[in-house]
Design a protein around this motif. Structure first.
Motif, PDB file in Angstrom:
ATOM      1  N   CYS A  84       4.615  -3.033   0.138  1.00 55.87           N
ATOM      2  CA  CYS A  84       6.014  -3.309   0.452  1.00 55.87           C
ATOM      3  C   CYS A  84       6.175  -3.464   1.960  1.00 55.87           C
ATOM      4  O   CYS A  84       5.819  -2.560   2.728  1.00 55.87           O
ATOM      5  CB  CYS A  84       6.906  -2.176  -0.050  1.00 55.87           C
ATOM      6  SG  CYS A  84       7.073  -2.117  -1.848  1.00 55.87           S
ATOM      7  N   VAL A  85       6.724  -4.620   2.373  1.00 59.11           N
ATOM      8  CA  VAL A  85       6.884  -4.882   3.801  1.00 59.11           C
ATOM      9  C   VAL A  85       8.275  -5.434   4.055  1.00 59.11           C
ATOM     10  O   VAL A  85       8.930  -5.992   3.160  1.00 59.11           O
ATOM     11  CB  VAL A  85       5.819  -5.881   4.316  1.00 59.11           C
ATOM     12  CG1 VAL A  85       4.425  -5.324   4.129  1.00 59.11           C
ATOM     13  CG2 VAL A  85       5.951  -7.243   3.633  1.00 59.11           C
ATOM     14  N   ASP A  86       8.733  -5.292   5.299  1.00 59.09           N
ATOM     15  CA  ASP A  86       9.988  -5.888   5.749  1.00 59.09           C
ATOM     16  C   ASP A  86       9.648  -7.208   6.421  1.00 59.09           C
ATOM     17  O   ASP A  86       9.161  -7.239   7.554  1.00 59.09           O
ATOM     18  CB  ASP A  86      10.694  -4.944   6.716  1.00 59.09           C
ATOM     19  CG  ASP A  86      12.069  -5.454   7.144  1.00 59.09           C
ATOM     20  OD1 ASP A  86      12.392  -6.625   6.858  1.00 59.09           O
ATOM     21  OD2 ASP A  86      12.809  -4.669   7.774  1.00 59.09           O
ATOM     22  N   THR A  87       9.887  -8.307   5.735  1.00 53.99           N
ATOM     23  CA  THR A  87       9.464  -9.621   6.251  1.00 53.99           C
ATOM     24  C   THR A  87      10.290 -10.057   7.448  1.00 53.99           C
ATOM     25  O   THR A  87       9.953 -11.059   8.084  1.00 53.99           O
ATOM     26  CB  THR A  87       9.559 -10.683   5.151  1.00 53.99           C
ATOM     27  OG1 THR A  87      10.914 -10.753   4.670  1.00 53.99           O
ATOM     28  CG2 THR A  87       8.612 -10.365   4.004  1.00 53.99           C
ATOM     29  N   THR A  88      11.350  -9.311   7.793  1.00 50.73           N
ATOM     30  CA  THR A  88      12.129  -9.687   8.982  1.00 50.73           C
ATOM     31  C   THR A  88      11.458  -9.228  10.269  1.00 50.73           C
ATOM     32  O   THR A  88      11.750  -9.763  11.344  1.00 50.73           O
ATOM     33  CB  THR A  88      13.549  -9.094   8.914  1.00 50.73           C
ATOM     34  OG1 THR A  88      13.473  -7.661   8.959  1.00 50.73           O
ATOM     35  CG2 THR A  88      14.255  -9.539   7.636  1.00 50.73           C
ATOM     36  N   PRO A 107       4.845  -8.764  11.566  1.00 55.62           N
ATOM     37  CA  PRO A 107       4.146  -9.911  12.157  1.00 55.62           C
ATOM     38  C   PRO A 107       3.065 -10.500  11.254  1.00 55.62           C
ATOM     39  O   PRO A 107       2.608 -11.620  11.511  1.00 55.62           O
ATOM     40  CB  PRO A 107       3.543  -9.323  13.444  1.00 55.62           C
ATOM     41  CG  PRO A 107       3.465  -7.856  13.204  1.00 55.62           C
ATOM     42  CD  PRO A 107       4.607  -7.515  12.306  1.00 55.62           C
ATOM     43  N   LEU A 108       2.648  -9.775  10.217  1.00 64.99           N
ATOM     44  CA  LEU A 108       1.658 -10.331   9.284  1.00 64.99           C
ATOM     45  C   LEU A 108       2.320 -11.066   8.127  1.00 64.99           C
ATOM     46  O   LEU A 108       1.654 -11.822   7.402  1.00 64.99           O
ATOM     47  CB  LEU A 108       0.761  -9.210   8.756  1.00 64.99           C
ATOM     48  CG  LEU A 108      -0.068  -8.465   9.793  1.00 64.99           C
ATOM     49  CD1 LEU A 108      -0.890  -7.366   9.131  1.00 64.99           C
ATOM     50  CD2 LEU A 108      -0.985  -9.420  10.543  1.00 64.99           C
ATOM     51  N   ASN A 109       3.586 -10.821   7.929  1.00 67.22           N
ATOM     52  CA  ASN A 109       4.334 -11.462   6.841  1.00 67.22           C
ATOM     53  C   ASN A 109       5.734 -11.792   7.360  1.00 67.22           C
ATOM     54  O   ASN A 109       6.745 -11.298   6.868  1.00 67.22           O
ATOM     55  CB  ASN A 109       4.421 -10.543   5.629  1.00 67.22           C
ATOM     56  CG  ASN A 109       3.062 -10.156   5.077  1.00 67.22           C
ATOM     57  OD1 ASN A 109       2.439 -10.902   4.331  1.00 67.22           O
ATOM     58  ND2 ASN A 109       2.598  -8.968   5.472  1.00 67.22           N
ATOM     59  N   CYS A 110       5.811 -12.618   8.385  1.00 68.08           N
ATOM     60  CA  CYS A 110       7.058 -12.884   9.094  1.00 68.08           C
ATOM     61  C   CYS A 110       7.834 -13.996   8.387  1.00 68.08           C
ATOM     62  O   CYS A 110       7.448 -15.172   8.402  1.00 68.08           O
ATOM     63  CB  CYS A 110       6.774 -13.265  10.542  1.00 68.08           C
ATOM     64  SG  CYS A 110       8.249 -13.299  11.587  1.00 68.08           S
ATOM     65  N   GLY A 111       8.922 -13.613   7.747  1.00 64.53           N
ATOM     66  CA  GLY A 111       9.736 -14.571   7.011  1.00 64.53           C
ATOM     67  C   GLY A 111       9.259 -14.814   5.604  1.00 64.53           C
ATOM     68  O   GLY A 111       9.961 -15.443   4.805  1.00 64.53           O
ATOM     69  N   GLY A 112       8.080 -14.348   5.257  1.00 61.23           N
ATOM     70  CA  GLY A 112       7.547 -14.515   3.917  1.00 61.23           C
ATOM     71  C   GLY A 112       6.124 -14.002   3.838  1.00 61.23           C
ATOM     72  O   GLY A 112       5.430 -13.853   4.860  1.00 61.23           O
ATOM     73  N   ASN A 114      13.791 -11.026  13.262  1.00 62.86           N
ATOM     74  CA  ASN A 114      14.707 -11.762  12.389  1.00 62.86           C
ATOM     75  C   ASN A 114      13.979 -12.847  11.595  1.00 62.86           C
ATOM     76  O   ASN A 114      14.428 -13.994  11.498  1.00 62.86           O
ATOM     77  CB  ASN A 114      15.857 -12.377  13.190  1.00 62.86           C
ATOM     78  CG  ASN A 114      16.742 -11.330  13.836  1.00 62.86           C
ATOM     79  OD1 ASN A 114      16.964 -10.258  13.263  1.00 62.86           O
ATOM     80  ND2 ASN A 114      17.231 -11.617  15.041  1.00 62.86           N
ATOM     81  N   SER A 115      12.779 -12.455  11.083  1.00 63.87           N
ATOM     82  CA  SER A 115      11.970 -13.338  10.227  1.00 63.87           C
ATOM     83  C   SER A 115      11.407 -14.530  10.979  1.00 63.87           C
ATOM     84  O   SER A 115      10.955 -15.506  10.365  1.00 63.87           O
ATOM     85  CB  SER A 115      12.786 -13.832   9.019  1.00 63.87           C
ATOM     86  OG  SER A 115      13.261 -12.758   8.249  1.00 63.87           O
TER      87      SER A 115
END
Length: 707
Positions: A265-269, A272-277, A290-291
């Motif tokens: 579980c990550v915060d995509t916003t 940096p490894l899952n930025c925006g998705g 901010n994604s």
């Protein structure tokens, strides 16, 4: 005392071993009963052999005639000492491990086979018979904060039959060839007659290669995300019903505001490894906000922990990501960063609000991250192998590794058994590795201890309880600036050297001369040489020594933390720096004889002896008025013979006899006193120097003449 008529005179000065502490005899040795006949015939001994770095020896001597054992001495030191001793004899066979450290050594005594020493019979007694525990004195370490720039630490395995022989040793060395480089090497030596296979565990023990991992029975897992070890070893998530592991907890769905990406579980916003998705990773020197991936502006900004920071001024990332200046300051201070080169402390604003991050008490602490790598190496007989040199920009700290040695090819299995069916010899090897908290590149002043000169009243080179010593501490400056007008004050706060007995018992030493000044301490010049541990500058000693007294009741065979507070100027700027170091304190009952390196003339008896006769050497050893027999002391040993007339070494088997089944046994035997029947028929006329090792420690010499 040595005998007179018809006795072999060895005029060693003050040959009786006089103890400085009455009532305590060989405090770090213990006589043990291995053959189960009700008498204590064998010994386990632990001794401090040098002051800085402290050298410790662990000795297991088997005198249970006809019985052989494996042993596991958990309390011998960090990591313990394991091995085997062959079939016992009346004069003893055994095994010895020596190791060095600059950390503080404290004392404790175990009472079970998990924290003491226990033996298992392999011959003589019924195989598998257990002997112990014996409450043998043990030692362990506490971190001292000592950093090093030019030194070596060695561990050695020694087997003693007739005579003792070093089988294997390992040396970790650090040297500073320039102000911007510190070099590290490790050399393994096989001095035995057989090939040896050496296995070094990764260090520190129980470590894992990455952060946030647990060592579960030798396998490292990410306990924050591993569905089979979620939050602890063996905790399994119910994956059949949709559970997964996040932050060490089995969850069915991700919390509000988080997305499931590759089982986490990550915060995509802000990830940096899952930025925006999921799977959309930001690039080099970018953060996620901010994604969206945002590039930090070079050269003033660097991406650290998803923040753009200035490495020149950020106290949490001073000079490099993660270098936290606050860690170097006391609770009343706050870290500040000086141009990214070094940290300093300022007074914390008492009115500032404080915040304590919440602690997840349900999660276990992660395993330490490995700082040395595992290695298995076969070393041919009589050779050595040096591992590749490692260059860094940090001073050295110590990391414990465990070394296992098998006689022959093949490494020990998971149970420590070698291919030949015998247990591997196993002991501590303390390696020197870079300390990321102490950079040297671009630093003007970075002092570290490099050596100690000791002058004490007994002349045996060991600092013992009851002695007042003159101590000169040599230091080196790993920085580039010369220190002018340097002076140091030596201190040592009260310390409990038996902390595991749950009784607060702080001990002190008396520092009567606490201040000494130094000549100019040169900085280390910049170098462009390759990786080498050859130092670029020589260490500098004080103009006058410190004077320190150890109380007569002090528990010896330990080491103690001291601090040198240095002041002076460098490049016209006042400097102030604390330099920690530890000093080893030996046991109290050590021979006060003529050491083998003593400058005084070699003593001779008044008349020569007749060639060809067998002469008894007799010794008396006592401590605190108590005579030391075979149950209280290691036997004296003949270790060398030198013909002064021909200027040649002589094989000591030419004088061995001692009326035993083994005529080449170099150890004295105890028969109402220590005695050695020495033959001279294989010698020639002339003057000789004979060297004895007393109590398994220091070597001492005397002379005699044959005509």
């Amino acid at each position: 005392m040595l005998g007179n008529r018809q006795r072999f005179h060895l005029f060693l000065v003050a040959f009786a071993i006089l103890g400085a502490l009455g009532g305590l005899v060989w405090a770090a040795s213990k006589a043990v009963d291995l053959d189960a006949n009700g008498t204590t015939e064998s010994t386990c001994a632990l001794n401090i052999l040098s002051t800085f770095p402290a050298k410790v020896e662990n000795v297991v001597t088997n005198k249970a005639v006809g019985d052989a054992f494996t042993f596991n001495w958990f309390s011998a030191g960090p990591g313990g000492f394991k091995g085997s001793v062959g079939t016992g004899t009346s004069t003893g066979v055994g095994s010895k491990w020596t190791w060095q450290t600059s950390q503080a050594i404290y004392s404790f005594t175990g009472n079970s086979c998990t924290n003491d020493i226990c033996f298992t019979a392999t011959a003589g007694l019924p195989v598998g018979t257990s002997r112990g525990p014996f409450s043998v004195p043990g030692r362990s370490l506490t971190t001292s904060g000592v950093t090093l720039s030019n030194t070596s630490l060695t561990s050695s395995l020694i087997s003693f039959f007739s005579p003792p022989k070093v089988l294997f040793s390992a040396t970790s060395s650090v040297g500073q060839p320039g102000s911007d480089q510190v070099s590290y090497t490790t050399t393994l030596y096989n001095t035995s007659l057989n090939d040896l296979t050496v296995h070094l565990d990764a260090g520190p023990p129980g470590c894992c290669p990455h952060e946030n991992q647990l060592n579960c029975s030798g396998t490292c897992v990410d306990y924050l995300t591993d569905e089979n070890n979620c939050g602890g070893c063996g905790i399994q998530c119910d994956t059949l019903h949709g559970q997964f592991c996040s932050e060490g907890t089995c969850l069915s769905v991700c919390p509000l505001g988080q997305t499931l990406c590759q089982g986490e579980c990550v915060d995509t916003t802000v990830d940096p490894l899952n930025c925006g998705g999921c799977g959309h990773a930001c690039g080099t020197n970018q953060i996620c906000t901010n994604s969206t991936c945002i590039t930090c502006t070079s050269p003033l900004q660097t991406a650290c922990s998803n923040k753009c920071v200035n490495l020149h001024t950020d106290p949490l990332n001073c000079g490099a990501c993660g270098v936290n200046c606050n860690n170097l300051c006391p609770s009343t201070g706050q870290g500040a960063c000086s141009q990214g080169n070094s940290c300093f402390c300022v007074t914390r604003n008492s009115s500032a609000a404080s915040f304590t991050a919440p602690t997840l008490t349900s999660l276990p602490p992660p395993a330490p991250v490995c700082e040395t790598q595992a290695l298995t190496q076969t070393i041919p007989a009589g050779t050595s192998q040096t591992l590749p040199c490692n260059a860094a920009t940090f001073l050295a700290k110590e990391v414990l590794s465990i070394v296992r040695v098998c006689d022959g090819s093949g490494s020990p299995d998971a149970n420590g058994i070698c291919p030949n069916g015998l247990p591997a010899s196993e002991g501590p090897f303390i390696q020197l590795v870079p300390d990321g908290n102490h950079p040297v590149s671009g630093v003007a002043v970075s002092l570290s201890p490099t050596g100690v000169s000791l002058k004490e009243p007994s002349g045996n080179g060991l600092w013992e309880p009851g002695e007042t010593a003159q101590i000169n501490v040599f230091v080196g400056n790993a920085g580039f600036a010369t220190i002018v007008g340097g002076c140091a004050t030596l201190s040592s706060p009260p310390q409990d050297i038996t902390p595991e007995d749950s009784i607060s018992n702080p001990t002190s030493v008396n520092i009567t001369t606490a201040t000494a000044c130094y000549p100019d301490i040169p900085g280390t010049p910049t170098t462009s040489t390759g990786c080498t541990t050859t130092p670029a500058v020589s260490p500098v000693g004080a103009l006058t020594p410190f004077v320190v007294s150890v109380p007569s009741g002090y528990l010896g065979d330990t080491s103690r933390l001291f601090v040198l507070h240095f002041t002076g100027t460098a490049n016209g700027t006042p400097i102030s720096e604390d330099v920690p170091l530890t000093l080893g304190i030996a046991g109290s009952c050590v021979a006060a004889l003529i050491p083998d390196d003593d400058p005084r003339p070699l003593p001779f008896p008044p008349k020569p002896f007749a060639l060809g006769k067998t002469r008894p050497m007799k010794l008396s050893m006592s401590c605190g008025g108590l005579n030391l027999d075979a149950s209280l002391a290691l036997p004296p040993q003949i270790v060398a013979l030198f013909n002064l007339t021909t200027n040649q070494s002589v094989d000591i088997t030419k004088v061995n006899l001692n009326d035993s089944a083994n005529p080449f046994d170099p150890f004295f035997r105890f028969n109402s006193g220590w005695i050695y029947n020495t033959r001279t028929k294989d010698l020639t006329r002339g003057k000789y120097k004979i060297t004895l090792q007393i109590a398994g420690k220091k070597k001492y010499v005397g002379g005699f003449e044959l005509n």
